[in-house]
Design an enzyme around this catalytic site. Sequence first.
Site, PDB file in Angstrom:
ATOM      1  N   ARG A   1       9.213  19.621   6.928  1.00 39.95           N
ATOM      2  CA  ARG A   1       8.347  20.182   6.077  1.00 39.95           C
ATOM      3  C   ARG A   1       8.665  19.675   4.540  1.00 39.95           C
ATOM      4  NH1 ARG A   1       9.138  24.583   9.658  1.00 39.95           N
ATOM      5  NH2 ARG A   1       7.357  24.649  10.881  1.00 39.95           N
TER       6      ARG A   1
ATOM      7  N   HIS B   1     -13.035   0.772  -8.526  1.00 39.36           N
ATOM      8  CA  HIS B   1     -12.495   0.697  -7.090  1.00 39.36           C
ATOM      9  C   HIS B   1     -13.674   0.985  -6.120  1.00 39.36           C
ATOM     10  CE1 HIS B   1      -8.554   1.273  -8.832  1.00 39.36           C
ATOM     11  NE2 HIS B   1      -7.988   1.327  -7.701  1.00 39.36           N
TER      12      HIS B   1
ATOM     13  N   GLU C   1      -7.133  15.573  -8.331  1.00 32.74           N
ATOM     14  CA  GLU C   1      -8.396  14.687  -8.431  1.00 32.74           C
ATOM     15  C   GLU C   1      -9.495  15.679  -8.464  1.00 32.74           C
ATOM     16  OE1 GLU C   1      -8.250  10.770  -7.147  1.00 32.74           O
ATOM     17  OE2 GLU C   1     -10.434  10.703  -6.705  1.00 32.74           O
TER      18      GLU C   1
ATOM     19  N   ASN D   1     -10.084   5.432 -10.889  1.00 26.89           N
ATOM     20  CA  ASN D   1     -10.769   4.678  -9.939  1.00 26.89           C
ATOM     21  C   ASN D   1     -11.816   3.740 -10.345  1.00 26.89           C
ATOM     22  OD1 ASN D   1      -9.579   5.904  -7.682  1.00 26.89           O
ATOM     23  ND2 ASN D   1     -11.062   7.847  -7.883  1.00 26.89           N
TER      24      ASN D   1
ATOM     25  N   ARG E   1      -9.123  12.753 -12.777  1.00 26.76           N
ATOM     26  CA  ARG E   1      -8.354  11.744 -12.296  1.00 26.76           C
ATOM     27  C   ARG E   1      -9.053  10.673 -11.619  1.00 26.76           C
ATOM     28  NH1 ARG E   1      -2.703  12.449  -8.615  1.00 26.76           N
ATOM     29  NH2 ARG E   1      -2.414  10.116  -8.220  1.00 26.76           N
TER      30      ARG E   1
ATOM     31  N   LYS F   1      -1.525   6.898 -16.892  1.00 27.15           N
ATOM     32  CA  LYS F   1      -1.531   7.654 -15.540  1.00 27.15           C
ATOM     33  C   LYS F   1      -0.956   9.008 -15.477  1.00 27.15           C
ATOM     34  CE  LYS F   1      -1.673   7.321 -10.712  1.00 27.15           C
ATOM     35  NZ  LYS F   1      -1.698   6.550  -9.453  1.00 27.15           N
TER      36      LYS F   1
ATOM     37  N   HIS G   1     -13.465  -1.263  -2.825  1.00 21.48           N
ATOM     38  CA  HIS G   1     -13.403  -0.861  -1.633  1.00 21.48           C
ATOM     39  C   HIS G   1     -14.505  -1.524  -0.829  1.00 21.48           C
ATOM     40  CE1 HIS G   1     -11.191   2.976  -3.046  1.00 21.48           C
ATOM     41  NE2 HIS G   1     -10.365   1.843  -2.794  1.00 21.48           N
TER      42      HIS G   1
ATOM     43  N   HIS H   1      -5.953  -5.813  -3.108  1.00 26.09           N
ATOM     44  CA  HIS H   1      -6.353  -4.710  -3.534  1.00 26.09           C
ATOM     45  C   HIS H   1      -6.769  -4.915  -5.095  1.00 26.09           C
ATOM     46  CE1 HIS H   1      -7.316  -0.585  -4.228  1.00 26.09           C
ATOM     47  NE2 HIS H   1      -6.396  -0.440  -5.101  1.00 26.09           N
TER      48      HIS H   1
ATOM     49  N   LYS I   1       0.203  10.341  -4.831  1.00 26.41           N
ATOM     50  CA  LYS I   1      -0.655  10.227  -3.597  1.00 26.41           C
ATOM     51  C   LYS I   1       0.256   9.502  -2.578  1.00 26.41           C
ATOM     52  CE  LYS I   1      -5.079  10.474  -5.497  1.00 26.41           C
ATOM     53  NZ  LYS I   1      -6.395   9.431  -5.789  1.00 26.41           N
TER      54      LYS I   1
ATOM     55  N   GLU J   1      -4.934  -4.014 -12.133  1.00 27.79           N
ATOM     56  CA  GLU J   1      -4.566  -2.429 -12.347  1.00 27.79           C
ATOM     57  C   GLU J   1      -4.428  -2.262 -13.844  1.00 27.79           C
ATOM     58  OE1 GLU J   1      -5.447   0.092 -10.301  1.00 27.79           O
ATOM     59  OE2 GLU J   1      -5.147  -0.935  -8.144  1.00 27.79           O
TER      60      GLU J   1
HETATM   61  P1  NAD Z   1       2.552  -4.603  -0.735  1.00 23.21           P
HETATM   62  O1  NAD Z   1       3.584  -3.193  -0.654  1.00 23.21           O
HETATM   63  O2  NAD Z   1       2.238  -5.054   0.376  1.00 23.21           O
HETATM   64  O3  NAD Z   1       3.304  -5.666  -1.582  1.00 23.21           O
HETATM   65  C1  NAD Z   1       2.760  -6.931  -1.696  1.00 23.21           C
HETATM   66  C2  NAD Z   1       3.582  -7.943  -1.202  1.00 23.21           C
HETATM   67  O4  NAD Z   1       4.628  -8.529  -2.162  1.00 23.21           O
HETATM   68  C3  NAD Z   1       4.199  -7.879   0.157  1.00 23.21           C
HETATM   69  O5  NAD Z   1       4.165  -8.837   0.960  1.00 23.21           O
HETATM   70  C4  NAD Z   1       5.559  -7.272  -0.198  1.00 23.21           C
HETATM   71  O6  NAD Z   1       6.739  -7.501   0.761  1.00 23.21           O
HETATM   72  C5  NAD Z   1       5.700  -8.165  -1.452  1.00 23.21           C
HETATM   73  N1  NAD Z   1       6.875  -7.554  -2.472  1.00 23.21           N
HETATM   74  C6  NAD Z   1       6.998  -6.586  -3.165  1.00 23.21           C
HETATM   75  N2  NAD Z   1       7.980  -6.357  -4.047  1.00 23.21           N
HETATM   76  C7  NAD Z   1       8.545  -7.984  -4.053  1.00 23.21           C
HETATM   77  C8  NAD Z   1       9.319  -8.410  -4.848  1.00 23.21           C
HETATM   78  N3  NAD Z   1       9.933  -7.774  -6.082  1.00 23.21           N
HETATM   79  N4  NAD Z   1       9.437  -9.763  -4.680  1.00 23.21           N
HETATM   80  C9  NAD Z   1       8.779 -10.507  -3.843  1.00 23.21           C
HETATM   81  N5  NAD Z   1       8.064  -9.912  -2.927  1.00 23.21           N
HETATM   82  C10 NAD Z   1       7.959  -8.606  -3.102  1.00 23.21           C
HETATM   83  O7  NAD Z   1       1.265  -3.992  -1.630  1.00 23.21           O
HETATM   84  P2  NAD Z   1       1.133  -3.661  -3.354  1.00 23.21           P
HETATM   85  O8  NAD Z   1       0.167  -4.530  -3.929  1.00 23.21           O
HETATM   86  O9  NAD Z   1       2.431  -3.259  -3.822  1.00 23.21           O
HETATM   87  O10 NAD Z   1       0.456  -2.240  -2.865  1.00 23.21           O
HETATM   88  C11 NAD Z   1      -0.850  -2.086  -2.263  1.00 23.21           C
HETATM   89  C12 NAD Z   1      -0.733  -0.698  -1.641  1.00 23.21           C
HETATM   90  O11 NAD Z   1      -0.707   0.316  -2.468  1.00 23.21           O
HETATM   91  C13 NAD Z   1      -2.185  -0.463  -0.860  1.00 23.21           C
HETATM   92  O12 NAD Z   1      -1.923  -0.013   0.328  1.00 23.21           O
HETATM   93  C14 NAD Z   1      -2.859   0.401  -1.503  1.00 23.21           C
HETATM   94  O13 NAD Z   1      -3.764   1.467  -1.060  1.00 23.21           O
HETATM   95  C15 NAD Z   1      -1.690   1.263  -2.215  1.00 23.21           C
HETATM   96  N6  NAD Z   1      -2.127   1.990  -3.602  1.00 23.21           N
HETATM   97  C16 NAD Z   1      -1.732   3.194  -3.366  1.00 23.21           C
HETATM   98  C17 NAD Z   1      -1.809   3.996  -4.619  1.00 23.21           C
HETATM   99  C18 NAD Z   1      -1.438   5.641  -4.762  1.00 23.21           C
HETATM  100  O14 NAD Z   1      -1.579   6.175  -5.638  1.00 23.21           O
HETATM  101  N7  NAD Z   1      -0.500   6.057  -3.788  1.00 23.21           N
HETATM  102  C19 NAD Z   1      -2.486   3.313  -5.866  1.00 23.21           C
HETATM  103  C20 NAD Z   1      -2.864   2.051  -5.621  1.00 23.21           C
HETATM  104  C21 NAD Z   1      -2.690   1.349  -4.579  1.00 23.21           C
END
Ligand code: NAD
Length: 373
Positions: free
Chosen positions: A123, A250, A239, A247, A243, A229, A254, A268, A145, A187
């Site tokens: 939990r 976005h 949100e 987006n 908040r 942020k 999407h 993304h 999130k 971003e």
């Molecule tokens: P990811 O976690 O897939 O990382 C991108 C790539 O970089 C992966 O292959 C990872 O292994 C590699 N990587 C990460 N750090 C590294 C490093 N220091 N050195 C070498 N390689 C490295 O993707 P991302 O772009 O970090 O995040 C995208 C995700 O985040 C999506 O799923 C998206 O929906 C989510 N997201 C969430 C929020 C939220 O508020 N929770 C906001 C924006 C995006």
Amino acid sequence: MNCETVHVALGARSYDVRIGAGLIETAGQQIAPLLARPRVAVITDETVAGLHLERLREALADQGIAMVSLALPAGESTKSWPHFTRAVEWLLSEKIERQDLLIALGGGVIGDLAGFAAAVLRRGIRFVQIPTSLLAQVDSSVGGKTGINAPQGKNLIGAFHQPALVLADVAALATLPPRDFLAGYGEVVKYGLLGDADFFEWLERNAPALVAGGSALRIEAVRRSVRMKADIVARDETEQGERALLNLGHTFCHALEAATGYSDRLLHGEGVAIGCALAFEVSARLGLCAQEDPSRVRQHLRATGAKTDLGDIPGPLPQADTLIDLMAQDKKVVAGTLRFVMAQGIGRAFVTSEVPREVLREVLTDALAARGR
Ligand code: NAD
């Protein structure tokens, strides 16, 4: 070590985001005060594990903290039920208790999945984010999130669960592939565009050196992004209103992600950058912002090497009407009405549902036609 702290003010759920170069080496000292016993669980991905997990293990061991770890495959498809189930069952098999702490070491995929595991395990247990991608440092690790994707769409299963601490080590970005760095930069630009024209100007001046690797500039860009942020999240955690400004770009993003099958044709953050440029184009057509704003946005993205236009997406794209229909499946649809983030100028975004379909069609048709030229 130069370390900046941004406080996220959420009452009993408040926490610090620490930003610096070499923070992973200090993780033991930073995390020790949060522990009920000297043992933590770490969830990471296989790529990040190979590059940064041993440094974390040593930093924790320096403070007498034992660590168990699980490395999941890298990539978006890990944000799914099978890997989530594996993570939660692993935590149980490692006898992680209610008072224990989980560390998410990796990009947004690992942060979202591990955060959601922390939200539901017994939990809810506390977790620390150690984001290693630029996108995760400026966005996904802050704000609580968490979640995974469903076959029906991205991020449809999840919970709000704030971390207890975020350690953003900009030195970890040195191993990030340039394409992932630039996707995260999408971003960063978003923050300037949505609420801080001074920050956007600062980026226009400093982006080349920042992209090339300047550590002090990277710390400053992450700090300013996280500051914005954190302030927005503190005013609107779940949100209900403001908040949604985060987006910006976005809704277009999407639709483009869906149109490219969530494949590596479009990351993304790349979709966010292109989406921001499109949002400014629509805003200008609606007479909301100056006619020159969209080209200024595009010029800046281009100068950094980030994806900017639909022409930067390889392979076929559907017609404008199909893209608009894909937008309508966005999570931001309320009672059947799609809400957009538009801009009255650089740094002046607002939420509206008053975006006529014809204007969207016009802008997207022009953007698609420009691909062929
Ligand atoms: P990811 O976690 O897939 O990382 C991108 C790539 O970089 C992966 O292959 C990872 O292994 C590699 N990587 C990460 N750090 C590294 C490093 N220091 N050195 C070498 N390689 C490295 O993707 P991302 O772009 O970090 O995040 C995208 C995700 O985040 C999506 O799923 C998206 O929906 C989510 N997201 C969430 C929020 C939220 O508020 N929770 C906001 C924006 C995006």
